[in-house]
Design a protein around this motif. Structure first.
Motif, PDB file in Angstrom:
ATOM      1  N   ALA A 164       7.411   8.922  35.374  1.00  0.00           N
ATOM      2  CA  ALA A 164       6.894   9.848  34.448  1.00  0.00           C
ATOM      3  C   ALA A 164       7.175   9.327  33.076  1.00  0.00           C
ATOM      4  O   ALA A 164       6.431   9.555  32.185  1.00  0.00           O
ATOM      5  CB  ALA A 164       7.695  11.365  34.767  1.00  0.00           C
ATOM      6  N   PHE A 165       8.148   8.775  32.831  1.00  0.00           N
ATOM      7  CA  PHE A 165       8.530   8.250  31.462  1.00  0.00           C
ATOM      8  C   PHE A 165       7.324   7.305  30.967  1.00  0.00           C
ATOM      9  O   PHE A 165       6.717   7.201  29.794  1.00  0.00           O
ATOM     10  CB  PHE A 165       9.903   7.425  31.329  1.00  0.00           C
ATOM     11  CG  PHE A 165      10.734   8.576  31.086  1.00  0.00           C
ATOM     12  CD1 PHE A 165      10.725   9.460  30.426  1.00  0.00           C
ATOM     13  CD2 PHE A 165      12.082   8.354  31.805  1.00  0.00           C
ATOM     14  CE1 PHE A 165      11.876  10.518  30.178  1.00  0.00           C
ATOM     15  CE2 PHE A 165      13.184   9.348  32.002  1.00  0.00           C
ATOM     16  CZ  PHE A 165      12.994  10.405  30.992  1.00  0.00           C
ATOM     17  N   LEU A 166       6.899   6.227  31.917  1.00  0.00           N
ATOM     18  CA  LEU A 166       5.939   5.671  31.663  1.00  0.00           C
ATOM     19  C   LEU A 166       4.551   6.154  31.557  1.00  0.00           C
ATOM     20  O   LEU A 166       3.748   5.623  30.620  1.00  0.00           O
ATOM     21  CB  LEU A 166       5.884   4.449  32.630  1.00  0.00           C
ATOM     22  CG  LEU A 166       7.048   3.563  32.813  1.00  0.00           C
ATOM     23  CD1 LEU A 166       6.804   2.585  34.134  1.00  0.00           C
ATOM     24  CD2 LEU A 166       7.090   2.416  31.285  1.00  0.00           C
ATOM     25  N   GLY A 167       4.429   7.215  32.189  1.00  0.00           N
ATOM     26  CA  GLY A 167       3.153   7.956  31.971  1.00  0.00           C
ATOM     27  C   GLY A 167       3.130   8.514  30.697  1.00  0.00           C
ATOM     28  O   GLY A 167       1.994   8.882  30.018  1.00  0.00           O
ATOM     29  N   PHE A 168       4.221   9.335  30.320  1.00  0.00           N
ATOM     30  CA  PHE A 168       4.276   9.841  28.851  1.00  0.00           C
ATOM     31  C   PHE A 168       4.067   8.865  27.664  1.00  0.00           C
ATOM     32  O   PHE A 168       3.289   8.949  26.824  1.00  0.00           O
ATOM     33  CB  PHE A 168       5.492  10.346  28.510  1.00  0.00           C
ATOM     34  CG  PHE A 168       5.750  11.797  29.298  1.00  0.00           C
ATOM     35  CD1 PHE A 168       4.704  12.737  29.081  1.00  0.00           C
ATOM     36  CD2 PHE A 168       6.688  12.211  30.124  1.00  0.00           C
ATOM     37  CE1 PHE A 168       5.033  14.263  29.750  1.00  0.00           C
ATOM     38  CE2 PHE A 168       6.746  13.409  31.167  1.00  0.00           C
ATOM     39  CZ  PHE A 168       5.792  14.324  30.638  1.00  0.00           C
ATOM     40  N   ALA A 169       4.598   7.532  27.998  1.00  0.00           N
ATOM     41  CA  ALA A 169       4.392   6.490  27.145  1.00  0.00           C
ATOM     42  C   ALA A 169       2.879   6.302  27.007  1.00  0.00           C
ATOM     43  O   ALA A 169       2.382   5.851  25.906  1.00  0.00           O
ATOM     44  CB  ALA A 169       5.114   5.212  27.404  1.00  0.00           C
ATOM     45  N   ALA A 170       2.378   5.965  28.106  1.00  0.00           N
ATOM     46  CA  ALA A 170       0.780   5.609  28.279  1.00  0.00           C
ATOM     47  C   ALA A 170      -0.073   6.800  27.513  1.00  0.00           C
ATOM     48  O   ALA A 170      -0.903   6.484  26.714  1.00  0.00           O
ATOM     49  CB  ALA A 170       0.317   5.470  29.636  1.00  0.00           C
ATOM     50  N   ASN A 171       0.564   8.162  27.634  1.00  0.00           N
ATOM     51  CA  ASN A 171      -0.173   8.894  27.082  1.00  0.00           C
ATOM     52  C   ASN A 171      -0.295   9.013  25.654  1.00  0.00           C
ATOM     53  O   ASN A 171      -1.142   9.361  24.806  1.00  0.00           O
ATOM     54  CB  ASN A 171       0.241  10.546  27.682  1.00  0.00           C
ATOM     55  CG  ASN A 171      -0.382  11.548  27.025  1.00  0.00           C
ATOM     56  OD1 ASN A 171      -1.647  11.629  27.138  1.00  0.00           O
ATOM     57  ND2 ASN A 171       0.340  12.535  26.288  1.00  0.00           N
ATOM     58  N   LEU A 172       1.007   8.589  25.304  1.00  0.00           N
ATOM     59  CA  LEU A 172       1.158   8.417  23.857  1.00  0.00           C
ATOM     60  C   LEU A 172       0.362   7.253  23.284  1.00  0.00           C
ATOM     61  O   LEU A 172      -0.257   7.629  21.888  1.00  0.00           O
ATOM     62  CB  LEU A 172       2.561   8.229  23.202  1.00  0.00           C
ATOM     63  CG  LEU A 172       3.479   9.558  23.058  1.00  0.00           C
ATOM     64  CD1 LEU A 172       4.932   9.159  22.822  1.00  0.00           C
ATOM     65  CD2 LEU A 172       3.033  10.499  22.015  1.00  0.00           C
ATOM     66  N   LEU A 173       0.416   6.331  23.779  1.00  0.00           N
ATOM     67  CA  LEU A 173      -0.510   4.991  23.234  1.00  0.00           C
ATOM     68  C   LEU A 173      -1.867   5.049  23.375  1.00  0.00           C
ATOM     69  O   LEU A 173      -2.655   4.826  22.541  1.00  0.00           O
ATOM     70  CB  LEU A 173       0.078   3.766  24.129  1.00  0.00           C
ATOM     71  CG  LEU A 173       1.391   3.018  24.102  1.00  0.00           C
ATOM     72  CD1 LEU A 173       1.852   2.022  25.315  1.00  0.00           C
ATOM     73  CD2 LEU A 173       1.270   2.962  22.501  1.00  0.00           C
ATOM     74  N   THR A 174      -2.340   6.044  24.054  1.00  0.00           N
ATOM     75  CA  THR A 174      -3.963   6.314  24.337  1.00  0.00           C
ATOM     76  C   THR A 174      -4.283   7.482  23.638  1.00  0.00           C
ATOM     77  O   THR A 174      -5.482   7.672  23.744  1.00  0.00           O
ATOM     78  CB  THR A 174      -4.210   6.161  25.871  1.00  0.00           C
ATOM     79  OG1 THR A 174      -3.751   7.237  26.635  1.00  0.00           O
ATOM     80  CG2 THR A 174      -4.013   4.839  26.442  1.00  0.00           C
ATOM     81  N   GLY A 175      -3.191   8.417  23.190  1.00  0.00           N
ATOM     82  CA  GLY A 175      -3.693   9.743  22.832  1.00  0.00           C
ATOM     83  C   GLY A 175      -4.563   9.295  21.454  1.00  0.00           C
ATOM     84  O   GLY A 175      -4.409   8.447  20.603  1.00  0.00           O
ATOM     85  N   ARG A 176      -5.446  10.455  21.037  1.00  0.00           N
ATOM     86  CA  ARG A 176      -5.941  10.258  19.734  1.00  0.00           C
ATOM     87  C   ARG A 176      -5.659  11.118  18.770  1.00  0.00           C
ATOM     88  O   ARG A 176      -4.904  12.496  19.190  1.00  0.00           O
ATOM     89  CB  ARG A 176      -7.408  10.854  20.160  1.00  0.00           C
ATOM     90  CG  ARG A 176      -8.146   9.731  21.227  1.00  0.00           C
ATOM     91  CD  ARG A 176      -8.433   8.765  20.749  1.00  0.00           C
ATOM     92  NE  ARG A 176      -9.157   7.646  21.593  1.00  0.00           N
ATOM     93  CZ  ARG A 176      -9.383   6.287  21.398  1.00  0.00           C
ATOM     94  NH1 ARG A 176      -8.875   5.872  20.252  1.00  0.00           N
ATOM     95  NH2 ARG A 176     -10.073   5.836  22.129  1.00  0.00           N
ATOM     96  N   HIS A 177      -5.567  10.903  17.698  1.00  0.00           N
ATOM     97  CA  HIS A 177      -4.853  11.537  16.446  1.00  0.00           C
ATOM     98  C   HIS A 177      -5.782  13.057  16.090  1.00  0.00           C
ATOM     99  O   HIS A 177      -7.238  12.824  16.102  1.00  0.00           O
ATOM    100  CB  HIS A 177      -5.037  10.827  15.452  1.00  0.00           C
ATOM    101  CG  HIS A 177      -4.359  11.438  14.171  1.00  0.00           C
ATOM    102  ND1 HIS A 177      -3.458  12.487  14.315  1.00  0.00           N
ATOM    103  CD2 HIS A 177      -4.230  11.023  12.805  1.00  0.00           C
ATOM    104  CE1 HIS A 177      -3.169  12.939  12.942  1.00  0.00           C
ATOM    105  NE2 HIS A 177      -3.494  11.929  12.184  1.00  0.00           N
TER     106      HIS A 177
END
Length: 211
Positions: free
Chosen positions: A198-211
């Motif tokens: 889950a933590f890695l998933g949240f990290a991926a979401n942050l890295l791929t998230g759009r501003h």
């Protein structure tokens, strides 16, 4: 003002009880180390939320929306921290399985005592730019025309903090009760794996998230 506050409270409550990173952190700390650690993690999260609320009132969080560089810097820092939490949790689950005699009572970094849990709560919240954007984008929508920006923003921040405190109190109590019944090496490894992914998933979401 009362109507605006009630509307904000309703919308914020729906958002707050939606499962997310902060709820996971409180649940994990409570289940693995007891309710005291979960409450400490919750207090850390609330401290971070208070910081975002004050920054919103001061207009500082607008920098995250206006500056791509500031947003990306905070986003990457948060993702790196979450990757560290995730890989550490997965490593502990593998280590405990590979070594059955491992000290299963040795707590992971985010739950080594109340202070460590508190620091983890502060870090995960303040290093998440989406938390800042949440306060900056949601609160202004409910401020009545002509209302004082500073005091009204702090009022709505206080409402949100009270709701979060109640929610995390429930989560920590439920997770601690579950942890007491299932406090075993197997449950610990399972929880570490789920949390790590889950933590890695949240990290991926942050890295791929759009501003």
């Amino acid at each position: 003002m009362i109507t605006a506050a009630l509307l904000f409270a309703g919308v914020a409550a729906l958002i707050n009880i939606t499962p997310g990173l902060d709820t996971l952190l409180v649940f994990r700390a409570s289940a693995t180390h007891g309710k005291a650690a979960g409450v400490a993690a919750a207090l850390g999260i609330l401290t971070g939320c208070l910081g975002w609320g004050i920054a919103t009132a001061a207009g500082l969080s607008a920098l995250l929306a206006a500056s791509r560089l500031a947003y990306d810097a905070l986003r990457i820092a948060g993702a790196v921290y979450l990757i560290w939490l995730g890989t550490s949790a997965l490593w502990r689950s593998w280590r405990d399985r590979a070594s059955p005699q491992a000290q299963v009572d040795v707590e992971p970094p985010i739950t080594q005592g109340r202070w460590a849990a508190y620091r983890a709560g502060v870090a995960t919240n303040l290093l998440n730019p989406k938390a800042g954007v949440f306060y900056m984008s949601l609160i202004p929508q409910f401020i009545p025309p002509g209302a004082p920006l500073w005091s009204t923003t702090l009022l709505f921040t206080g409402i949100d903090l009270v709701e979060l405190a109640l929610w995390y109190w429930f989560v920590s109590g439920a997770a601690a009760a579950l942890g007491e019944r299932l406090r075993s090496p197997r449950f610990r490894r399972w929880l570490e794996r789920v949390s790590g992914v889950a933590f890695l998933g949240f990290a991926a979401n942050l890295l791929t998230g759009r501003h």
